[in-house]
Scaffold this active site. Structure first.
Site, PDB file in Angstrom:
ATOM      1  CD  GLU A 170       1.634  37.578  17.616  1.00 24.76           C
ATOM      2  OE1 GLU A 170       2.466  36.734  17.257  1.00 24.76           O
ATOM      3  OE2 GLU A 170       0.530  37.722  17.066  1.00 24.76           O
TER       4      GLU A 170
ATOM      5  CD  GLU B 284       0.113  40.892  13.872  1.00 28.31           C
ATOM      6  OE1 GLU B 284      -0.019  39.685  13.563  1.00 28.31           O
ATOM      7  OE2 GLU B 284       1.157  41.366  14.346  1.00 28.31           O
TER       8      GLU B 284
HETATM    9  C1  FCB Z   1       1.703  37.133  13.927  1.00 25.74           C
HETATM   10  C2  FCB Z   1       2.899  38.048  13.820  1.00 25.74           C
HETATM   11  C3  FCB Z   1       3.036  38.725  12.489  1.00 25.74           C
HETATM   12  C4  FCB Z   1       2.654  37.810  11.344  1.00 25.74           C
HETATM   13  C5  FCB Z   1       1.308  37.181  11.594  1.00 25.74           C
HETATM   14  C6  FCB Z   1       0.822  36.300  10.471  1.00 25.74           C
HETATM   15  O1  FCB Z   1       1.978  36.140  14.859  1.00 25.74           O
HETATM   16  O2  FCB Z   1       2.828  39.043  14.796  1.00 25.74           O
HETATM   17  O3  FCB Z   1       4.349  39.202  12.377  1.00 25.74           O
HETATM   18  O4  FCB Z   1       3.646  36.889  11.150  1.00 25.74           O
HETATM   19  O5  FCB Z   1       1.353  36.436  12.779  1.00 25.74           O
END
Ligand code: FCB
Length: 464
Positions: free
Chosen positions: A171, A363
């Site tokens: 990110e 994610e």
């Molecule tokens: C993302 C992050 C991860 C976690 C999620 C909820 O931005 O990569 O580490 O905090 O959000």
């Protein structure tokens, strides 16, 4: 024909069902075995920086309970796991000397996963920069990208015989925004020019590291970034000003990263916004865009929610603003809108704009605060519904041709959620903070059955 919620959906045979974590959020043991200090160790000590004064000092104690957590994954039956290496465990000073005990630790962890048939997806940088590098300017300095490539090379040499897929950077937008623009994450800077500089150096770091990986000659090795992708939706789709504002916000959040990595250079519209805001982007040197675009083998999609964007009312320097979510859209426990359709659209759009690039959902997940009831179980039905909705969306995207190879749920286990401390619970596994006792939530059992069968049951129905 679009499948109905009452249909069972079969996923492709080789689809990877995984879980996701990161080092600082789960490991704890911050001074064990020669680990150096990271910027998050330091940031957590700034009064008021993290809710409740929480720190990652203990987290899920996974550094010591790695075997227990691998056994948990094996019990769930998931076949893939994404986790990150803590740079300060491997190079405590961020450069030079390699700490063998750090390498040995991850050797054991990787071997433990493989012994259970769990394929590792390894992130090299999930935000725990060695403090020694921050003292030298951190990601504002170009040299940090070079240090990262050196660290990446150490990791490829140590683990590349067993690890095929690597997420270089997690990110880059969030690192720039929360770490350097808003001061809400480590290192806590509030400097717009620094944030765009940092984002460039992160992309450069990715390009250099991908080059190191491919120079090592393992043909099937792959490198990619995990991007925080937020679809930007116009507040009023019939208003051309809102439509243009949403396109601008998309440039800021998404295209600024995806385009240069996939050979299109920095998008002109956003470059103009940045130049108006901070002046010349003098940190972009000749050859950088070539390095950044040299080779990326997949797009890592971190998707949680959308952004509703309207014209004007500027957030910071931009001629657009983020509007509140809709009243008729359900929210997670953190108040984030739940919009699986936007995940589907996002995946299809990535397939259209960057054709042929494999997609991994690195994610996706939701906060719900459910804990063990009288029967000792955690009945987190809302997380199951969240998973069901998003996986149906993924299935639709695959049917539309998007090359989605896998889904890594955030998170395996309730963990340290950065500036929000331990309050938000994202896990498929519940953790009792006082005892470190793990309890697999109903969602974890449900997800495990899905991973084993590859078939999403009818909504509200049971797995066969
Ligand atoms: C993302 C992050 C991860 C976690 C999620 C909820 O931005 O990569 O580490 O905090 O959000």
């Amino acid at each position: 024909m679009t499948p109905a919620d009452s249909d069972a959906l079969r996923f492709p045979d080789r689809f990877r069902w995984g879980t996701s974590t990161s080092s600082y959020q789960v490991e704890g043991a911050v001074s064990a075995d020669g680990r150096g200090e990271s910027i998050w160790d330091r940031f957590c000590r700034v009064p008021g920086a993290v809710e409740n004064g929480d720190t990652g000092d203990v987290a899920c104690d996974q550094y010591r309970r790695g075997a227990e957590d691998i056994a948990l994954m094996a019990r769930l039956g998931t076949g893939a796991h994404r986790f990150s290496l803590a740079w300060p465990r491997i190079q405590p000073d961020g450069r030079g000397r390699v700490e063998k005990r750090g390498i040995d630790h991850y050797d054991r962890f990787i071997d433990g996963l493989l012994a259970e048939g769990i394929t590792p997806l390894v992130t090299l940088y999930h935000w725990d920069l060695p403090s020694a590098l921050q003292d030298a300017g951190g990601w504002r300095e170009r040299d940090t990208a070079k240090r990262f490539a050196e660290y990446a090379a150490v990791c490829f040499d140590a683990f590349g015989d067993r690890v095929r897929d690597w997420v270089t950077i997690n990110e880059p937008w969030i690192v720039g925004l929360l770490g350097h623009q808003l001061g809400l994450h480590a290192p806590g800077e509030e400097d717009l020019k620094a944030s765009v500089t940092v984002m460039h150096h992160l992309l450069l770091a990715h390009g250099l590291a991908a080059g190191e990986l491919h120079a090592r000659g393992r043909d099937d090795a792959r490198a990619g970034i995990a991007y925080s992708l937020f679809p930007s939706v116009p507040d009023d789709p019939a208003d051309p000003a809102d439509v243009a504002a949403a396109a601008g916000s998309d440039g800021y959040v998404n295209r600024w990263f995806l385009d240069p990595v996939h050979g299109r250079g920095y998008p002109e519209d956003m470059r103009e916004h940045w130049e108006r805001a901070v002046g010349e982007l003098d940190f972009v040197r000749d050859g950088d865009l070539g390095t950044i675009a040299s080779r990326s083998d997949f797009i890592g999609v971190n998707y949680y929610t959308r952004r509703i964007i309207g014209a004007g009312g500027g957030d910071g320097p931009w001629p657009w603003s983020v509007r509140p979510g809709r009243d008729d859209v359900e929210r997670t426990g953190l108040g984030w809108e739940i919009v699986p359709d936007d995940l589907e659209r996002l995946l299809v759009r990535l397939h259209r704009d960057y054709p042929g690039v494999p997609l991994l959902i690195t994610e996706n997940g939701a906060v719900y605060d459910d804990g063990p009831g009288d029967d000792g179980a955690v009945h987190d039905e809302r997380r199951i519904a969240f998973l069901d909705g998003h996986l149906r969306a993924v299935h639709r995207a695959i049917a539309a041709g998007a090359p989605v190879e896998g889904y890594y749920h955030w998170s395996l286990i309730d963990n340290f959620e950065w500036a929000m401390g331990y309050r938000p619970r994202f896990g498929l596994v519940h953790i009792d903070r006082a005892t470190q006792r793990r309890t697999v939530k109903d969602s974890g059992l449900w997800y495990g059955r899905l991973a084993a069968s590859g078939v999403l049951p009818p909504r509200g129905g049971a797995h066969r």
